[in-house]
Design an enzyme around this catalytic site. Structure first.
Site, PDB file in Angstrom:
ATOM      1  N   PRO A   1      39.373  48.869  40.907  1.00  0.00           N
ATOM      2  CG  PRO A   1      37.567  49.681  39.444  1.00  0.00           C
ATOM      3  CD  PRO A   1      39.100  49.224  39.787  1.00  0.00           C
ATOM      4  CD  GLU A   2      37.703  44.559  44.967  1.00  0.00           C
ATOM      5  OE1 GLU A   2      37.014  43.473  44.598  1.00  0.00           O
ATOM      6  OE2 GLU A   2      38.703  44.800  44.834  1.00  0.00           O
TER       7      GLU A   2
ATOM      8  CE  LYS B   1      36.827  44.458  38.871  1.00  0.00           C
ATOM      9  NZ  LYS B   1      38.062  44.381  38.848  1.00  0.00           N
TER      10      LYS B   1
END
Ligand SMILES: [Zn+2]
Length: 251
Positions: free
Chosen positions: A2-3, A51
């Site tokens: 994920p970003e 994150k």
């Protein structure tokens, strides 16, 4: 992978669902924490650092999670098999389910941020500092740019999409050593701008165009013409990571 903007949005969604409410169910399905039961405690706050996600509970506990490759936090209807569920949190009117989380641990709230002490400046955080990120980015002059961008100790929040897009925007090959960057601080500032402008969007864009199929410069566009020059975008796979670049615009 994920970003940071996805994690930021996940935190916002969990905050809206849980903050200020008392847990009526807490089912942790990770062996080490299986006996932890926070039922009856109120969720105080939900925050993201890079994150990483933290759900802080009044009982002095903090649920730390990281999505890693395929993880998600789902509210409402859950789309996952029971085997993938790592944690279920319920209040009188909501439910949040952690699925396939790469990391899930219950920490002492007083020291929960120790788990992210190694991170560089958070691109979406209050501690953001472009000069510090730029210094981290170029600390090892020979390091390939894409690798430095993905290193969360350099700056926290860049995933594979932004790493590839930033290389394109700055005209550098993903494999170029970081010392080639004429102005590392400008790149750090641009990384921040990209994530910041996408932090509340569901259709992420780096081109400024949110129309379907026009959102990104090179990421996911192997074999398609470069939006700037028409040369076919190249792609390469290295371990689990895929890179994309335009051989004309990036040298
Ligand atoms: Zn091009």
């Amino acid at each position: 992978m994920p970003e940071g903007d996805t994690v930021f949005q996940t935190a916002a969604r969990l905050r809206a669902a849980l903050a200020g409410k008392t847990l009526t169910r807490c089912d942790v399905r990770v062996p080490r924490y299986a006996t932890v039961d926070l039922t009856g405690s109120m969720v105080d706050e939900v925050l993201s650092r890079g994150k990483h996600l933290f759900i802080r509970v009044a009982a002095g506990a903090s649920i730390h999670s990281h999505l890693k490759m395929d993880g998600s936090w789902q509210t409402g209807r859950v789309r996952a098999g029971a085997h993938a569920v790592r944690i279920i949190l319920e209040t009188s009117d909501t439910r949040a389910v952690g699925v396939d989380l790469g990391v899930l641990e219950v920490l002492d709230r007083a020291h929960d941020l120790d788990a992210v002490a190694h991170l560089g400046p958070d691109l979406l955080g209050e501690d953001w500092s472009a000069p510090r990120a730029a210094a981290n980015l170029t600390a090892d002059p020979d390091r390939p740019l894409v690798e430095a961008l993905l290193d969360q100790r350099v700056m926290a929040g860049v995933g594979n999409v932004y790493a590839n897009e930033l290389c394109f925007v700055f005209g550098q090959l993903p494999t170029a050593p970081v010392q080639r960057l004429p102005d590392p601080q400008r790149l750090a500032a641009q990384a921040r701008n990209m994530l910041w402008s996408n932090r509340l969007r569901t259709n992420r864009t780096t081109t400024g165009d949110t129309r379907r199929g026009r959102e990104l410069w090179v990421y996911g566009r192997g074999g398609q013409p470069c939006r700037r020059c028409g040369t076919l975008v190249e792609t390469d796979r290295h371990d689990a990571r895929v890179t994309f670049w335009c051989p004309s615009c990036q040298r």
